[in-house]
Design an enzyme around this catalytic site. Structure first.
Site, PDB file in Angstrom:
ATOM      1  CG  HIS A 157      52.958  89.882  30.124  1.00 25.17           C
ATOM      2  ND1 HIS A 157      51.924  89.652  29.245  1.00 25.17           N
ATOM      3  CD2 HIS A 157      53.839  88.862  29.939  1.00 25.17           C
ATOM      4  CE1 HIS A 157      52.161  88.535  28.580  1.00 25.17           C
ATOM      5  NE2 HIS A 157      53.322  88.043  28.973  1.00 25.17           N
ATOM      6  CB  SER A 278      54.450 121.772  38.680  1.00 21.77           C
ATOM      7  OG  SER A 278      53.226 122.240  39.222  1.00 21.77           O
ATOM      8  CE  LYS A 284      54.919 116.278  39.241  1.00 29.25           C
ATOM      9  NZ  LYS A 284      53.515 116.446  38.857  1.00 29.25           N
ATOM     10  CD  GLU A 291      54.480 114.041  30.311  1.00 27.00           C
ATOM     11  OE1 GLU A 291      53.522 113.610  30.948  1.00 27.00           O
ATOM     12  OE2 GLU A 291      55.010 115.148  30.549  1.00 27.00           O
TER      13      GLU A 291
END
Ligand code: ARG
Length: 461
Positions: A157, A278, A284, A291
């Site tokens: 979980h 970024s 970043k 992804e």
């Protein structure tokens, strides 16, 4: 003008839009090697059964070799008016060698031709993807051996559950990928029958030798029903469903990498090679590769559903609908190939933050199950009772804002009088890990052995 390959009964040519919707050459030219391979096997068979002379076969071989060269060197002019790769090559062959080229299509149809070309292509792709899958498994197993005793929190979980090792976690993905590779091999075995010689749909009156062409093209045997052979795309669907499952596995691993690389987790550091910056936020480092791999399952599953839907309700035998089989298969192949390569690179470069993982491995009362097990083992409490006692101790520690190991013996004994000093030995992350020696468990010794088994199995010849 009417199509030179079949224009005998046509007075005029197709509408421009007809030509455009009909032409597959824009995407099926990728099959040129398979098409030529199939034609060479077909020509050799035609010669053997007496439908071509030795001279004609030799001319066809030479002509096809020259065409292969033209295509390889980018000198071949693919024509949408000739619809597809089959007619483009055949028409060029006749242009180059005349009569013999026009005899090649004896006892053959584009229907069995495309079924054959496409199987050859999918078969080659399976081989490439199995190889890439095993390369990723090898890298995962290598990293697993390196971190066979590195603690990390195991989750259920997404809540800290029990300590595991990072190596154990990585080996979980090796198991998944091994099943994917096995499914690919299985699909390959099932699809490895040759449709060539089924002709348009009914077979042929010519005395062809289908065993000969099947063997020449590396198939186990010819297909047994001509209607099925020209219309079946199960092999492509099975391929896409295996790729969907494999992409789903890669997506899960990607999601974990994205989580691990976040500041909140801070479990791993990704290499510069597999992160991006970024355009506005100078600090970043984004896990874009992970992804994108996480997302590829969307298009691959879409490709599967797309083709399943094309095939649904198609009557026997061939229908042009099946020309829509190729793009999803090509698209999914590109997507999985990129995904496997990117994932292999990410895993190869990944640097785990051992201190952080160790810290969280012990957080959230992660050794509470070890405590309950101790009560069962040492005091012979029934597990359900031990669970209850442990729950009370956890609640006490939570109230006091400390770990289980920080409770005093007196506090423990107030809950369960039989508890003694030796209980404290099972409350550390290391003792918890070392005790998980059951088959398939996370004990570092198990993980080391399992990683070694995989590396041996995957050893390159
Ligand atoms: N380009 C076609 C395909 O991909 C080849 C078979 C065409 N056959 C036909 N009868 N029109 O399916």
């Amino acid at each position: 003008a009417a199509n030179p390959q079949w224009g005998g009964r046509f007075a005029s040519g197709p509408a421009a839009i007809m030509e455009e919707i009909n032409a597959s050459i824009g995407f099926d030219q990728i099959l040129w090697r398979q098409d030529i391979r199939g034609s060479l096997a077909h020509a050799a068979m035609l010669r053997k059964v007496g439908l071509l002379t030795e001279q004609e076969e030799a001319e066809i071989q030479q002509g096809l070799a020259d065409i292969a060269k033209e295509i390889e060197e980018g000198r071949f002019a693919f024509s949408p008016a000739l619809e597809d790769i089959h007619m483009n090559i055949e028409s060029r062959l006749s242009e180059r060698i005349g009569e013999a080229g026009k005899r090649l299509h004896t006892a053959r149809s584009r229907n069995d031709q495309i079924a054959t070309d496409f199987r050859l292509w999918v078969r080659d792709s399976i081989d490439g993807i199995v190889e890439q899958t095993e390369a990723l498994m090898r890298t995962l197993a290598r990293r697993a051996l390196e971190y066979h005793d590195t603690p990390m929190p195991g989750f259920t979980h997404l809540q800290v559950a029990q300590p595991v090792t990072f190596g154990h976690h990585l080996l979980a993905y090796v198991e998944m990928l091994a099943r994917d590779a096995s499914r690919l091999r299985d699909a390959r075995r099932r699809m490895n029958e040759c449709p060539l010689g089924s002709a348009a749909l009914a077979g042929t009156s010519f005395p062809i030798d289908r065993d000969m062409t099947a063997q020449a093209l590396g198939f186990d045997r010819p297909t047994s029903n001509s209607l099925d052979a020209v219309s079946d795309r199960d092999f492509a669907l099975e391929y896409l469903s295996v790729l969907s499952m494999e992409a789903m596995h890669l997506s899960r691993l990607s999601e974990e990498i994205v989580q691990w690389a976040s500041a909140a987790f801070n479990f791993v550091h990704l290499s510069d090679a597999f992160t991006t910056g970024s355009s506005i936020m100078p600090q970043k480092r984004n896990p874009d590769a992970a992804e994108l791999v996480r997302a590829k399952v969307g298009r691959i599953t879409g490709d599967l559903i797309g083709l399943l839907t094309v095939m649904k309700g198609l009557p026997l035998a061939y229908a042009k609908d099946t020309q829509e089989d190729k793009e999803p298969v090509f698209d999914a192949t590109t997507a999985i190939t990129l995904s496997l390569a990117a994932m292999e690179g990410m895993i190869r470069d990944l640097k785990p933050n051992k201190e952080r993982m160790r810290e969280l491995a012990g957080a959230g009362f992660s050794t509470a199950t070890d405590l309950a097990d101790w009560l069962v083992r040492e005091l012979r409490l029934p597990f359900r009772t031990a669970h209850h006692v442990t729950g009370r101790l956890v609640s006490l520690a939570e109230q006091k804002g400390c770990d289980l190991a920080d409770l005093s013996l007196e506090e423990m004994q107030a809950v369960e009088s039989g508890i003694n000093e030796s209980l404290y030995n099972v409350l550390t992350v290391e003792s918890s890990l070392a005790s998980r020696t059951s088959h398939g468990g996370t004990a570092p010794a198990n993980v080391k052995a399992q990683a070694t088994v995989w590396l041996e199995r995957l050893a390159q010849p």
